[in-house]
Design a protein around this motif. Structure first.
Motif, PDB file in Angstrom:
ATOM      1  N   PRO A  45      33.582  18.142  41.724  1.00  0.00           N
ATOM      2  CA  PRO A  45      34.238  19.331  41.151  1.00  0.00           C
ATOM      3  C   PRO A  45      34.395  19.176  39.648  1.00  0.00           C
ATOM      4  CG  PRO A  45      35.788  18.035  42.458  1.00  0.00           C
ATOM      5  CD  PRO A  45      34.475  17.345  42.545  1.00  0.00           C
ATOM      6  N   SER A  46      34.206  20.263  38.923  1.00  0.00           N
ATOM      7  CA  SER A  46      34.370  20.152  37.473  1.00  0.00           C
ATOM      8  C   SER A  46      35.480  21.099  37.035  1.00  0.00           C
ATOM      9  CB  SER A  46      33.072  20.504  36.754  1.00  0.00           C
ATOM     10  OG  SER A  46      32.767  21.849  37.013  1.00  0.00           O
ATOM     11  N   LEU A  47      36.281  20.630  36.097  1.00  0.00           N
ATOM     12  CA  LEU A  47      37.379  21.444  35.579  1.00  0.00           C
ATOM     13  C   LEU A  47      36.887  22.152  34.328  1.00  0.00           C
ATOM     14  CD1 LEU A  47      40.439  22.159  35.756  1.00  0.00           C
ATOM     15  CD2 LEU A  47      40.862  20.206  34.272  1.00  0.00           C
ATOM     16  N   ASN A  48      36.887  23.480  34.397  1.00  0.00           N
ATOM     17  CA  ASN A  48      36.522  24.249  33.200  1.00  0.00           C
ATOM     18  C   ASN A  48      37.806  24.722  32.540  1.00  0.00           C
ATOM     19  OD1 ASN A  48      33.784  23.938  33.832  1.00  0.00           O
ATOM     20  ND2 ASN A  48      33.955  25.595  35.325  1.00  0.00           N
ATOM     21  N   ASN A  49      37.666  25.472  31.474  1.00  0.00           N
ATOM     22  CA  ASN A  49      38.852  25.943  30.752  1.00  0.00           C
ATOM     23  C   ASN A  49      39.898  26.473  31.738  1.00  0.00           C
ATOM     24  OD1 ASN A  49      40.691  27.742  29.351  1.00  0.00           O
ATOM     25  ND2 ASN A  49      39.379  27.426  27.574  1.00  0.00           N
ATOM     26  N   ALA A  50      41.070  25.800  31.755  1.00  0.00           N
ATOM     27  CA  ALA A  50      42.078  26.082  32.774  1.00  0.00           C
ATOM     28  C   ALA A  50      42.622  27.505  32.654  1.00  0.00           C
ATOM     29  CB  ALA A  50      43.218  25.070  32.654  1.00  0.00           C
ATOM     30  N   PHE A  51      42.476  28.121  31.494  1.00  0.00           N
ATOM     31  CA  PHE A  51      42.974  29.489  31.309  1.00  0.00           C
ATOM     32  C   PHE A  51      41.878  30.520  31.583  1.00  0.00           C
ATOM     33  CE2 PHE A  51      43.734  33.056  28.242  1.00  0.00           C
ATOM     34  CZ  PHE A  51      44.734  33.669  28.983  1.00  0.00           C
ATOM     35  N   THR A  52      40.768  30.429  30.855  1.00  0.00           N
ATOM     36  CA  THR A  52      39.753  31.486  30.972  1.00  0.00           C
ATOM     37  C   THR A  52      39.039  31.449  32.320  1.00  0.00           C
ATOM     38  OG1 THR A  52      38.149  30.053  29.900  1.00  0.00           O
ATOM     39  CG2 THR A  52      39.301  31.613  28.481  1.00  0.00           C
ATOM     40  N   GLY A  55      40.796  33.126  37.535  1.00  0.00           N
ATOM     41  CA  GLY A  55      40.854  34.572  37.753  1.00  0.00           C
ATOM     42  C   GLY A  55      42.253  35.062  38.060  1.00  0.00           C
ATOM     43  N   PHE A  56      43.006  34.263  38.816  1.00  0.00           N
ATOM     44  CA  PHE A  56      44.379  34.640  39.180  1.00  0.00           C
ATOM     45  C   PHE A  56      45.248  34.764  37.929  1.00  0.00           C
ATOM     46  CE2 PHE A  56      48.682  32.923  40.068  1.00  0.00           C
ATOM     47  CZ  PHE A  56      49.163  33.995  40.809  1.00  0.00           C
ATOM     48  N   VAL A  57      45.140  33.762  37.048  1.00  0.00           N
ATOM     49  CA  VAL A  57      45.921  33.769  35.806  1.00  0.00           C
ATOM     50  C   VAL A  57      45.544  34.976  34.952  1.00  0.00           C
ATOM     51  CG1 VAL A  57      46.119  32.556  33.579  1.00  0.00           C
ATOM     52  CG2 VAL A  57      46.390  31.303  35.693  1.00  0.00           C
ATOM     53  N   GLN A  58      44.253  35.260  34.891  1.00  0.00           N
ATOM     54  CA  GLN A  58      43.784  36.375  34.067  1.00  0.00           C
ATOM     55  C   GLN A  58      44.383  37.706  34.550  1.00  0.00           C
ATOM     56  OE1 GLN A  58      42.033  36.214  31.249  1.00  0.00           O
ATOM     57  NE2 GLN A  58      42.145  33.985  31.436  1.00  0.00           N
ATOM     58  N   ARG A  59      44.427  37.884  35.870  1.00  0.00           N
ATOM     59  CA  ARG A  59      45.001  39.129  36.419  1.00  0.00           C
ATOM     60  C   ARG A  59      46.505  39.169  36.177  1.00  0.00           C
ATOM     61  NH1 ARG A  59      41.733  37.938  40.593  1.00  0.00           N
ATOM     62  NH2 ARG A  59      43.400  37.292  41.982  1.00  0.00           N
ATOM     63  N   LEU A  60      47.145  38.031  36.427  1.00  0.00           N
ATOM     64  CA  LEU A  60      48.607  37.948  36.320  1.00  0.00           C
ATOM     65  C   LEU A  60      49.088  38.271  34.902  1.00  0.00           C
ATOM     66  CD1 LEU A  60      50.786  36.861  38.430  1.00  0.00           C
ATOM     67  CD2 LEU A  60      50.855  34.839  36.986  1.00  0.00           C
ATOM     68  N   ILE A  61      48.431  37.659  33.942  1.00  0.00           N
ATOM     69  CA  ILE A  61      48.880  37.795  32.553  1.00  0.00           C
ATOM     70  C   ILE A  61      48.676  39.230  32.055  1.00  0.00           C
ATOM     71  CG2 ILE A  61      46.735  37.018  31.404  1.00  0.00           C
ATOM     72  CD1 ILE A  61      48.654  35.318  29.638  1.00  0.00           C
TER      73      ILE A  61
END
Ligand SMILES: Cc1cc2nc3c(=O)[nH]c(=O)nc-3n(C[C@H](O)[C@H](O)[C@H](O)COP(=O)(O)OP(=O)(O)OC[C@H]3O[C@@H](n4cnc5c(N)ncnc54)[C@H](O)[C@@H]3O)c2cc1C
Length: 316
Positions: A45-52, A55-61
């Motif tokens: 598994p690779s961790l990409n930008n934790a914000f961008t 998808g959940f964070v993007q909708r929530l914010i």
């Protein structure tokens, strides 16, 4: 069928030969013949930008923040999301690998209790200050939306924080308590400035020592710690705190019962008083003995201890 039979024959011959010879080349169709663990390797598994990348964070914010606030905080959240991948994730892993230790002497005969925490754990404290993980809520640059912005950063940070989120939650609680109770004495003012600071050299963390041997939920019955009045607002605490996480914190909130000079206390919730204290002065513990680190099933990165308070100076 005949194909199967011929494979079986080859196997038999192989086994017979293996007894006699070493370094035999196996036919390529035999499973596990090329690698000890077989052909299949799970995709890492690779961790990409934790914000961008979330998808959940993007909708929530987008749901909770008005457009102008969103525009202002997005660059910081994007940068922080990248910092988590490139720097913080590895530091969090180091926190798990290098767990806290308790030493009872200096190795040369001097008896002293010393709590050791890793440089990775200390680095998380610096990062927390730099990123304003407590400060954002109290700077209130985005009015009531400041809390959402702060919690969004914490949400991104927690999985990679090596559980530094625990002391941060207690630090936030201490700052909120000082603010809500409008504690204006210089001791509290100084503490508030540090608890909400973005300067790693100033930043303090706070513990919360409530749980005693009698239990953690029902503090009204569980709290045995006594507070003996010393000055106008100062007390000496005597008691045993059963579960103190973030034992490396700079200050703490704790509960005790104020005793008169005959040892009389009020029982139940009415007898409980909240105290605030510095855990150390010039690196020397404030009449606190770290008795042992808890041998926990999980969260072992976190220095959680049993503490004996033996005349600990505290403020009401
Ligand atoms: C990793 C870790 C870190 C911790 N760090 C800290 C810390 O920093 N500071 C601190 O003060 N404590 C800390 N604790 C202790 C924690 O706060 C307590 O475990 C918690 O408050 C519950 O108390 P308890 O474990 O004694 O359980 P109990 O209070 O014995 O509760 C056991 C069960 O009984 C239920 N129960 C209890 N009383 C009642 C009631 N009156 N009515 C109905 N149900 C009830 C509870 O809901 C629970 O299900 C930590 C615990 C852990 C596991």
């Amino acid at each position: 069928m005949s194909n199967l039979f011929s494979k079986f024959k080859v196997c038999l011959q192989l086994n017979q030969k293996r007894l006699k010879t070493s370094g035999l080349q196996k036919p390529s169709w035999i499973p596990f013949s090329k690698a000890k663990f077989g052909e299949f390797i799970q995709q890492k598994p690779s961790l990409n930008n934790a914000f961008t990348d979330d998808g959940f964070v993007q909708r929530l914010i987008r749901h909770y923040l008005p457009k102008n606030v969103l525009t202002e905080v997005t660059p910081d959240l994007t940068r922080f999301g990248e910092r988590i991948v490139s720097e913080i994730e590895d530091i969090g892993r180091q926190c798990e690998l290098q767990q806290p230790k308790l030493y009872f002497d200096d190795g040369w005969g001097k008896v002293e209790t010393r709590l050791w925490t890793s440089s990775a754990w200390k680095k998380q404290k610096e990062i927390s200050a730099e990123e304003g993980l407590v400060a954002i809520a109290y700077e209130r640059n985005f009015r009531e939306f400041s809390r959402i912005y702060q919690l969004m950063k914490l949400y991104l940070y927690i999985p990679s924080s090596g559980l530094y989120s625990c002391p941060l939650a207690m630090t936030d609680g201490a700052a909120k308590t000082i603010e809500d109770l409008q504690l204006n004495e210089s001791f509290y003012k100084n503490a508030y400035t540090r608890l909400t600071s973005r300067d790693p050299n100033l930043f303090w963390t706070s513990g919360q020592w409530m749980t005693e041997k009698g239990g953690g939920s029902d503090v009204a019955r569980g709290t045995e710690t006594l507070a003996i009045p010393e000055g106008d607002k100062t007390f000496r605490l005597y008691g045993y705190k059963w579960f103190s996480s973030a034992t490396d914190s700079d200050v703490t909130l704790t509960l005790a019962r104020i005793s008169d000079l005959e040892g009389n206390v009020l029982s139940g919730t009415r007898g409980l008083t909240l105290f605030f204290l510095k855990t150390r002065e010039n690196d020397k513990l404030n009449n606190i003995q770290i008795v042992k680190l808890k041998d926990k099933l999980g969260t072992r990165q976190l220095p959680t201890a049993e503490l004996l308070l033996d005349g600990t100076l505290a403020y009401k």
